[in-house]
Design an enzyme around this catalytic site. Structure first.
Site, mmCIF file in Angstrom:
data_model
loop_
_atom_site.group_PDB
_atom_site.id
_atom_site.type_symbol
_atom_site.label_atom_id
_atom_site.label_comp_id
_atom_site.label_asym_id
_atom_site.label_seq_id
_atom_site.Cartn_x
_atom_site.Cartn_y
_atom_site.Cartn_z
ATOM 1 N N LYS A 57 14.504 -84.861 -120.690
ATOM 2 C CA LYS A 57 13.115 -84.751 -121.129
ATOM 3 C C LYS A 57 12.990 -83.808 -122.327
ATOM 4 C CE LYS A 57 8.506 -83.722 -119.219
ATOM 5 N NZ LYS A 57 7.809 -83.255 -118.000
ATOM 6 N N CYS A 84 7.013 -88.376 -118.443
ATOM 7 C CA CYS A 84 5.750 -87.667 -118.231
ATOM 8 C C CYS A 84 5.102 -87.159 -119.520
ATOM 9 C CB CYS A 84 5.967 -86.532 -117.231
ATOM 10 S SG CYS A 84 4.443 -85.954 -116.429
ATOM 11 N N GLU A 108 9.126 -89.212 -111.747
ATOM 12 C CA GLU A 108 9.637 -87.882 -112.090
ATOM 13 C C GLU A 108 9.700 -87.027 -110.827
ATOM 14 O OE1 GLU A 108 8.689 -84.447 -115.430
ATOM 15 O OE2 GLU A 108 7.002 -85.506 -114.516
#
Length: 269
Positions: A118, A158, A45
């Site tokens: 995301k 993440c 990321e």
């Protein structure tokens, strides 16, 4: 046709505020992974920028389909003839003061085959340490998978790791790829536990790709990039620092685990 086995690699970085410098680092590490036989290579990321301020990524955001970071990913995939999972990069959002935190996937011909924005945005406050991704990031909405010669692959980024319902929504996958920039505090407590749980409950391989060190903004990321098998065993790992984590995605291992403990077939809800 049955999917084939493949070597997959995680590229651990300590990205800086300078995009060109980070692209050079990524290029060298991807070349190393390809030379070691990796067919899929994944970046962490924020691989192109870890700014001094959260808003720094807005200045380098790219429109979808155009820009030096996206061009780098496409050209690198084509040059080495590998699948490249582009960690995450900032794309233009629907509002002017935010970005989409986006993972792009390119095939060995340099053609983009998947895009994942995301979904879950990180928020954390403990003492002087404070993060609020929703201030600069627009959330995605859609789970994403793609097919490769070595199986069906699910994408996540993440903080998504903490939401198991996302991974159930991906369906039956062979490999879960999770680029991250976990903080040292939360990573030390939860990173490996959650990664191994996702591998065990979905009976798939997990390739976790971290930022791993102290950045110029004084943020420390946890690192510990790793490949985990469907039984939850860690096959390969790197603690801190730049480097490559590489291992085998073995479909006989997936079949063995699913046959001996058919938890996916036993799902009720």
């Amino acid at each position: 046709m049955n999917p084939k086995n493949a070597r997959v690699a995680a590229i651990q970085m300590i990205s800086t505020p300078r995009v060109e410098e980070n692209l050079r680092t990524a290029a060298a590490l991807i070349a190393r992974a390809a030379a070691e036989g990796a067919e899929l290579v994944a970046l962490p990321e924020y691989f192109p920028i870890m700014g001094r301020r959260d808003a720094d990524k807005i200045a380098v955001r790219e429109p979808d389909g155009d820009g030096p970071i996206q061009q780098f990913l496409a050209e690198t995939a084509s040059r080495h003839g590998v699948w490249v999972v582009g960690g995450s990069l900032p794309l233009v959002a629907s509002v002017p003061d935010k970005v989409l935190n986006t993972c792009l996937v390119f095939n060995p011909q340099g053609v983009r085959v998947a895009r994942y924005d995301k979904i879950h945005l990180f928020g954390f406050q403990k003492g002087e340490e404070c993060y609020n991704e929703s201030a600069t990031i627009e959330p995605g909405r859609q789970p994403v998978t793609f097919d490769a010669p070595f199986g069906r692959i699910g994408l996540s980024i993440c903080y998504d790791l903490r939401f198991p319902e996302l991974f159930r929504a991906l369906g039956e996958i062979d490999l879960l790829v999770l680029p991250a920039a976990f903080t040292e505090v939360t990573g030390r407590a939860h990173w490996e536990i959650l990664l191994r749980a996702r591998a065990i409950e979905n009976q798939c391989y997990v390739l976790a790709i971290g930022q791993g060190g102290v950045h110029e903004n004084r943020r420390e990321t946890h690192g510990n990039s790793m490949l985990i098998d469907p039984w939850g065993e860690v096959i390969a790992r790197r603690d801190k620092g730049e480097g490559v984590v590489i291992g085998e995605l073995d479909h006989a291992r997936i079949a063995e685990v699913r046959a001996s403990l058919p938890a996916l077939a036993h799902r009720v809800l």
